[in-house]
Design a protein around this motif. Sequence first.
Motif, PDB file in Angstrom:
ATOM      1  N   PRO A  33    -113.889   1.175  28.104  1.00  0.00           N
ATOM      2  CA  PRO A  33    -113.249   0.482  26.961  1.00  0.00           C
ATOM      3  C   PRO A  33    -113.871  -0.818  26.426  1.00  0.00           C
ATOM      4  N   LEU A  34    -114.421  -1.630  27.517  1.00  0.00           N
ATOM      5  CA  LEU A  34    -115.204  -2.871  26.875  1.00  0.00           C
ATOM      6  C   LEU A  34    -116.411  -2.836  26.658  1.00  0.00           C
ATOM      7  N   ALA A  35    -116.823  -1.442  26.461  1.00  0.00           N
ATOM      8  CA  ALA A  35    -118.281  -1.142  25.711  1.00  0.00           C
ATOM      9  C   ALA A  35    -117.976  -0.779  24.309  1.00  0.00           C
ATOM     10  N   GLY A  36    -116.801  -0.677  23.897  1.00  0.00           N
ATOM     11  CA  GLY A  36    -116.447  -0.017  22.648  1.00  0.00           C
ATOM     12  C   GLY A  36    -117.447  -0.432  21.543  1.00  0.00           C
ATOM     13  N   GLY A  37    -117.845  -1.663  21.594  1.00  0.00           N
ATOM     14  CA  GLY A  37    -118.759  -2.138  20.315  1.00  0.00           C
ATOM     15  C   GLY A  37    -120.240  -1.752  20.427  1.00  0.00           C
ATOM     16  N   THR A  38    -120.673  -1.389  21.736  1.00  0.00           N
ATOM     17  CA  THR A  38    -122.060  -0.683  21.819  1.00  0.00           C
ATOM     18  C   THR A  38    -122.284   0.368  20.955  1.00  0.00           C
ATOM     19  N   GLY A  39    -123.284   0.126  20.206  1.00  0.00           N
ATOM     20  CA  GLY A  39    -124.025   1.173  19.189  1.00  0.00           C
ATOM     21  C   GLY A  39    -122.866   1.236  17.903  1.00  0.00           C
ATOM     22  N   GLU A  40    -122.016   0.489  17.891  1.00  0.00           N
ATOM     23  CA  GLU A  40    -120.834   0.548  16.677  1.00  0.00           C
ATOM     24  C   GLU A  40    -121.765   0.256  15.259  1.00  0.00           C
ATOM     25  N   GLY A  41    -121.686   1.096  14.399  1.00  0.00           N
ATOM     26  CA  GLY A  41    -122.265   1.002  13.215  1.00  0.00           C
ATOM     27  C   GLY A  41    -123.915   1.512  13.341  1.00  0.00           C
ATOM     28  N   LEU A  42    -124.379   1.961  14.446  1.00  0.00           N
ATOM     29  CA  LEU A  42    -125.571   2.328  14.677  1.00  0.00           C
ATOM     30  C   LEU A  42    -125.978   3.958  15.020  1.00  0.00           C
ATOM     31  N   ILE A  43    -124.752   4.501  15.713  1.00  0.00           N
ATOM     32  CA  ILE A  43    -124.983   5.945  16.203  1.00  0.00           C
ATOM     33  C   ILE A  43    -123.408   6.638  15.825  1.00  0.00           C
ATOM     34  N   ASP A  44    -123.317   7.970  15.847  1.00  0.00           N
ATOM     35  CA  ASP A  44    -122.144   8.446  15.658  1.00  0.00           C
ATOM     36  C   ASP A  44    -121.401   8.476  17.164  1.00  0.00           C
ATOM     37  N   ARG A  45    -120.124   7.743  17.115  1.00  0.00           N
ATOM     38  CA  ARG A  45    -119.475   7.854  18.514  1.00  0.00           C
ATOM     39  C   ARG A  45    -118.377   8.795  18.386  1.00  0.00           C
ATOM     40  N   VAL A  46    -118.250   9.662  19.645  1.00  0.00           N
ATOM     41  CA  VAL A  46    -116.982  10.465  19.803  1.00  0.00           C
ATOM     42  C   VAL A  46    -116.192  10.182  21.101  1.00  0.00           C
ATOM     43  N   VAL A  47    -115.117  10.297  21.040  1.00  0.00           N
ATOM     44  CA  VAL A  47    -114.123   9.779  22.162  1.00  0.00           C
ATOM     45  C   VAL A  47    -114.179  10.807  23.169  1.00  0.00           C
ATOM     46  N   ASP A  48    -114.339  12.005  22.982  1.00  0.00           N
ATOM     47  CA  ASP A  48    -114.137  13.313  24.098  1.00  0.00           C
ATOM     48  C   ASP A  48    -115.390  14.156  24.240  1.00  0.00           C
ATOM     49  N   TRP A  49    -116.324  13.774  25.112  1.00  0.00           N
ATOM     50  CA  TRP A  49    -117.701  14.622  24.877  1.00  0.00           C
ATOM     51  C   TRP A  49    -117.473  16.018  25.014  1.00  0.00           C
ATOM     52  N   ARG A  50    -116.585  16.616  25.981  1.00  0.00           N
ATOM     53  CA  ARG A  50    -116.437  18.071  25.895  1.00  0.00           C
ATOM     54  C   ARG A  50    -115.988  18.763  24.317  1.00  0.00           C
ATOM     55  N   SER A  51    -115.336  17.864  23.785  1.00  0.00           N
ATOM     56  CA  SER A  51    -115.034  18.681  22.387  1.00  0.00           C
ATOM     57  C   SER A  51    -116.164  18.591  21.692  1.00  0.00           C
ATOM     58  N   SER A  52    -117.346  18.097  21.916  1.00  0.00           N
ATOM     59  CA  SER A  52    -118.670  18.286  21.075  1.00  0.00           C
ATOM     60  C   SER A  52    -119.402  19.192  21.628  1.00  0.00           C
ATOM     61  N   LEU A  53    -119.241  20.047  22.831  1.00  0.00           N
ATOM     62  CA  LEU A  53    -120.012  21.039  23.318  1.00  0.00           C
ATOM     63  C   LEU A  53    -120.314  22.129  22.427  1.00  0.00           C
ATOM     64  N   ASP A  54    -119.180  22.613  21.803  1.00  0.00           N
ATOM     65  CA  ASP A  54    -119.714  23.610  20.591  1.00  0.00           C
ATOM     66  C   ASP A  54    -120.728  23.029  19.533  1.00  0.00           C
ATOM     67  N   TRP A  55    -120.553  22.003  19.275  1.00  0.00           N
ATOM     68  CA  TRP A  55    -121.545  21.291  18.387  1.00  0.00           C
ATOM     69  C   TRP A  55    -122.978  21.220  18.829  1.00  0.00           C
ATOM     70  N   VAL A  56    -123.086  20.750  20.281  1.00  0.00           N
ATOM     71  CA  VAL A  56    -124.454  21.051  20.821  1.00  0.00           C
ATOM     72  C   VAL A  56    -124.909  22.287  20.875  1.00  0.00           C
ATOM     73  N   GLY A  57    -124.093  23.334  21.214  1.00  0.00           N
ATOM     74  CA  GLY A  57    -124.385  24.558  21.272  1.00  0.00           C
ATOM     75  C   GLY A  57    -125.708  25.018  22.281  1.00  0.00           C
ATOM     76  N   ASP A  58    -125.918  26.000  22.394  1.00  0.00           N
ATOM     77  CA  ASP A  58    -127.098  26.473  23.285  1.00  0.00           C
ATOM     78  C   ASP A  58    -128.364  26.273  22.967  1.00  0.00           C
ATOM     79  N   ASP A  59    -128.825  25.311  21.951  1.00  0.00           N
ATOM     80  CA  ASP A  59    -130.208  24.894  21.746  1.00  0.00           C
ATOM     81  C   ASP A  59    -130.136  23.263  21.372  1.00  0.00           C
ATOM     82  N   GLY A  60    -129.109  22.688  21.887  1.00  0.00           N
ATOM     83  CA  GLY A  60    -128.974  21.218  21.945  1.00  0.00           C
ATOM     84  C   GLY A  60    -129.095  20.715  23.281  1.00  0.00           C
ATOM     85  N   ILE A  61    -129.199  19.600  23.503  1.00  0.00           N
ATOM     86  CA  ILE A  61    -129.345  18.822  24.887  1.00  0.00           C
ATOM     87  C   ILE A  61    -128.312  17.793  24.840  1.00  0.00           C
ATOM     88  N   ILE A  62    -127.663  17.869  26.049  1.00  0.00           N
ATOM     89  CA  ILE A  62    -126.740  16.910  26.635  1.00  0.00           C
ATOM     90  C   ILE A  62    -127.463  15.960  27.603  1.00  0.00           C
TER      91      ILE A  62
END
Length: 428
Positions: A33-62
Amino acid sequence: MRFLGVTETCDLLALYLELQAEGHEVRVAVTEPLAGGTGEGLIDRVVDWRSSLDWVGDDGIIIFESVSEDYGAIQDEIRGLGYHVIGGSAFGDRLENDRAFAQALLAELGFPAGHVHEFADTEAAIAFIAKNPARYVLKISGPDHASHDNYVGLLRDGRDVSAMLEANPVNTGTRFILMDFIEGVEVGVGAYFDGTEFLEPACLDWEHKRFFAGDMGELTGEMGTVATFEQTGGFFRRTLKLVAPLLRGKGHIGYVNLNAIVNEAGIWPLEFTCRFGYPGFAVLSPLQRTKWGQLFARMTGLGSDSFKTEDGWAVGVLITTPPFPWSRHEVNAPVGLPIIMDALDRDDRSHIHFGEVGRSRGNFVTAGLYGWTMVVTGVASTIAEAQSCAYLRAEKIVVPNGRYRLDIGDKLVGGELERSKALGIFGG
């Protein structure tokens, strides 16, 4: 290509920004929680990484950053589901966190043994020192401790280590080691592991871990580093390359570093880092001709076999702000301080590697849990020239309460480099 970062504090912000600049899609999930400002306004932040697994797909990288929160086992699990994962593994986590286990494996590979003593009881360690007076280094095993919990003893009878243990007992059940103090040159050797082999060339690095210039003060994660890919093959083959069979078949894909003391008696391994270390990755970045996206694709079998580097030296200087070297869990230090870089030209900016930084009202500001604000690098054919480039850039940056060591590389320039050459660290 799509990249998903899984992190507690987003230490690899500069890497994610480089992937973005290369044209890749990037999302990052930050759990602290205390790292909430890191990357703010610079990268796309998501709350739950597992919810983005379909977005990554089998040709993306985690990309996983940490060796805590069972991240290694989780990586093994999702690799088993067919995803491409870079970072570590359960085995890599154990190599880094279980110091006695790592030393036992290294002894089986022919490295020196008998200089490491493991304990899970503070009183037993104090009694051991009383019975075997000597100079010792205290190191805590496991991920849930700060760098300054470790201590390098100064007295030949170990009284200062005993005093540290008495004043700050290790939690009951937490394992730790006392390592015989070994004089010599401390050097790290690191390389990227693709699940089967290490990619070459490897790098050599000299870390500066204490808070103040002159190696004074408490141990930190790191205050600066000198690194090179040049003439590293011989030492790599005598050290880290020997570890490849241990990693093979364990699912480990990512960066691995072995830190050691080298002296006239031999090579004495100290510890593993089985993940992307900060600020180590940032110091290597300007020496790598292969872009990060291509390198990661190569490591996961999605790209070509190429991995190209530059000759010469990189010097990285870490600029920190309070509460570093503590965290905001212990010290209530402000964030949102302005970072002013108006004096930097385009080349200068390519050597600025953001750590805990965000963007607010169009301006760069400090953020995060620790105060790892940024790394400033310089690259040249000599350490002295690279050092000069890095410090000239650091002088142009204004951060309220910012501080950094002024001696990164001085010991190497002052004689340690020549001793390293005499000890056979370079060549091949």
